[in-house]
Design a protein around this motif. Sequence first.
Motif, PDB file in Angstrom:
ATOM      1  N   GLN A 152       0.812  -1.448  -0.051  1.00  0.00           N
ATOM      2  CA  GLN A 152      -0.218  -0.096   0.394  1.00  0.00           C
ATOM      3  C   GLN A 152       0.909   1.047  -0.465  1.00  0.00           C
ATOM      4  O   GLN A 152       0.407   1.799  -0.623  1.00  0.00           O
ATOM      5  CB  GLN A 152      -1.373   0.219   1.558  1.00  0.00           C
ATOM      6  CG  GLN A 152      -2.072  -0.863   1.125  1.00  0.00           C
ATOM      7  CD  GLN A 152      -3.171  -1.119   2.404  1.00  0.00           C
ATOM      8  OE1 GLN A 152      -2.373  -0.469   3.287  1.00  0.00           O
ATOM      9  NE2 GLN A 152      -4.045  -2.047   2.146  1.00  0.00           N
ATOM     10  N   ALA A 187       0.899   4.052  -2.963  1.00  0.00           N
ATOM     11  CA  ALA A 187       0.227   5.319  -2.546  1.00  0.00           C
ATOM     12  C   ALA A 187       1.925   6.173  -2.695  1.00  0.00           C
ATOM     13  O   ALA A 187       1.798   7.532  -3.137  1.00  0.00           O
ATOM     14  CB  ALA A 187       0.563   6.067  -1.124  1.00  0.00           C
ATOM     15  N   ASP A 225       1.156   7.152  -6.273  1.00  0.00           N
ATOM     16  CA  ASP A 225       0.504   7.963  -7.019  1.00  0.00           C
ATOM     17  C   ASP A 225       0.769   9.306  -6.628  1.00  0.00           C
ATOM     18  O   ASP A 225      -0.173  10.528  -7.260  1.00  0.00           O
ATOM     19  CB  ASP A 225      -1.177   7.190  -6.552  1.00  0.00           C
ATOM     20  CG  ASP A 225      -2.265   6.848  -6.176  1.00  0.00           C
ATOM     21  OD1 ASP A 225      -1.800   5.978  -7.995  1.00  0.00           O
ATOM     22  OD2 ASP A 225      -2.372   6.248  -5.605  1.00  0.00           O
TER      23      ASP A 225
END
Length: 375
Positions: A69, A73, A76
């Motif tokens: 995760q 992130a 992104d």
Amino acid sequence: MRLRAGSRTPLVAQVFGSILLVTLGSVLATGLLVRMALSDQFEQYLSGLPSHAGRRSGMGRMLLGAAEQTFIAQVDLWILISALGSIVLAIVVAIFVARRISRPIVRLTSEVEEFARGDLERRVDIDGPAEVSELADAFNGMADSLSQAEVTRRRLVADVAHELRNPVAALRAQLEGVAEGVIVMDGVRADSLVDDVLHLSRLVTDLQELSIAEAGRLVYTRAPFDLAQIVQAEADRMRPLMTEGAEVIVTADGGPFMVDADEHRIAQVLRNLLSNASRHTVSGSVTIRVARVGTSARVEVIDTGEGIDEADLPHIFERFYRADTARASDTGGAGIGLAITRAIVQDHGGTVFAQSEPGSGATVGFELPLTRPEG
């Protein structure tokens, strides 16, 4: 008159908005595609690991650990940073390009407004895109034409005023003298007044005809005729009007010289040339020579007068132009006849010419196309 854009969007805003819109669309589409592709590749990678086999969320996505995760992130975040950087760069480029394109147009608009306010000497020198440079060249060409037209208009007004001033002043002085009893109204005085009125009438008629001729609206009735016969007829008409000691000679070898033209107008051309030559030939001769030159008939009116200065030769067919203003005024020339002559000859597809050496007389004439023999 000031040029107004009204409610229309300025060009700089249109260019800026277009570049920015295209850039935003490209960045958004690229970011989404990269994000989707990366997610798919990452899921395929995780699915190959034993510890993640069969672990999927209710949304169809695999359940990721904290490390995965965090990685997603970070991806992104960098996609967002790249998008923002691209947008900022696009804004800078858009501003530069928009100003680069609009700056010469804004300058051109400013110059056009100054020109519209009456500064007819205003010209533009713009270094911009090819299309804008061509627009500037077109404006300069238009400005040159309008400036020349304005110069011609002012000169015409001044010349007409000059031509009318002297006869009107003479006529007024005589009439005032008669009214005050200073001048006796006898037959001689009446003839003088009539001559002044006739001079004004001829001048106004010539001005009107010149205006019609230069506008290309003279009406012609064309028919084939022998140019030599018209030359002979006009020479016979001129002989009684010559001063004592001056003669008119005609030479026309190799005829007939058949031309398809308006006989009345060509006779008018000859009268203008002969009248001009006779005014400058106190003694000696005026010779009219007709000859064949290629496919044209050439008419030369040769006088033995004082001649024309070299600097004046290119201008003698211009309206109101007189090489010797004082002398022309004394002999009655207003500088209109030769301008009418040029217009008539050019309307018939011909050319006019003038040659001279000061002190040795002048040769003024024209050429007209010969008709083709039938059969």
